[in-house]
Design a protein around this motif. Sequence first.
Motif, mmCIF file in Angstrom:
data_model
loop_
_atom_site.group_PDB
_atom_site.id
_atom_site.type_symbol
_atom_site.label_atom_id
_atom_site.label_comp_id
_atom_site.label_asym_id
_atom_site.label_seq_id
_atom_site.Cartn_x
_atom_site.Cartn_y
_atom_site.Cartn_z
ATOM 1 N N UNK A 49 0.812 -1.213 0.000
ATOM 2 C CA UNK A 49 0.000 0.000 0.000
ATOM 3 C C UNK A 49 0.846 1.263 0.000
ATOM 4 N N UNK A 50 2.036 1.181 0.557
ATOM 5 C CA UNK A 50 2.904 2.354 0.674
ATOM 6 C C UNK A 50 4.311 1.980 0.192
ATOM 7 N N UNK A 51 4.496 1.900 -1.119
ATOM 8 C CA UNK A 51 5.775 1.436 -1.682
ATOM 9 C C UNK A 51 6.958 2.338 -1.349
ATOM 10 N N UNK A 52 6.695 3.584 -0.996
ATOM 11 C CA UNK A 52 7.800 4.502 -0.707
ATOM 12 C C UNK A 52 8.574 4.121 0.556
ATOM 13 N N UNK A 53 8.090 3.168 1.327
ATOM 14 C CA UNK A 53 8.786 2.715 2.532
ATOM 15 C C UNK A 53 9.902 1.715 2.187
ATOM 16 N N UNK A 54 9.774 0.985 1.089
ATOM 17 C CA UNK A 54 10.770 -0.037 0.750
ATOM 18 C C UNK A 54 12.183 0.521 0.610
ATOM 19 N N UNK A 55 12.410 1.647 -0.063
ATOM 20 C CA UNK A 55 13.786 2.154 -0.132
ATOM 21 C C UNK A 55 14.377 2.444 1.253
ATOM 22 N N UNK A 56 13.557 2.913 2.159
ATOM 23 C CA UNK A 56 14.027 3.197 3.518
ATOM 24 C C UNK A 56 14.444 1.897 4.206
ATOM 25 N N UNK A 57 13.657 0.848 4.021
ATOM 26 C CA UNK A 57 13.989 -0.454 4.606
ATOM 27 C C UNK A 57 15.290 -0.987 4.007
ATOM 28 N N UNK A 58 15.465 -0.836 2.696
ATOM 29 C CA UNK A 58 16.689 -1.318 2.051
ATOM 30 C C UNK A 58 17.924 -0.519 2.484
ATOM 31 N N UNK A 59 17.760 0.777 2.705
ATOM 32 C CA UNK A 59 18.884 1.579 3.199
ATOM 33 C C UNK A 59 19.242 1.141 4.619
#
Length: 150
Positions: A49-59
């Motif tokens: 629902x909120x794909x913009x969180x994935x880059x933060x998790x990967x960082x």
Amino acid sequence: MSSAFNDRNWSHPFLVLCEEARVVEAAVDLLLRPAADAAPSKNTPQSIRRPQILPVILVALRYGLLIYCDKHNGGPSRPVTELILGDLIDLYKTVPSFSQLFKSQSIPELLIDCLSTLPAGSENVKVSAQLTQFTLLVANGNCVSHHQKQ
């Protein structure tokens, strides 16, 4: 979670607090949580629902991997890094829409950055195996471009 604590300001506190497992769990929950105006339903399969969180998790994952290489780096502890990898593997296996996030060029690039910090040594076998498993899941999927698979 406060209503003022939304997607736009999630990234900085997460990177600061990513040493705690509950923060990682909250990030995964936020990734999957429907928008506030969506009606919850138990019959609806989970989706991103909120794909913009994935880059933060990967960082955060990359910061955790850097700790394996140099203990003077700040970031998630070893158990939290393993939790992040376990959650990513579970998401890839159980939420079909999760793999679609890897169509973006920037998401696979973040994963490649994580691979470039793959810790060596026998004491890092578990995290290396988890990262390899997750990377193979992504690479064997149909969402990553041929160029990035190389």
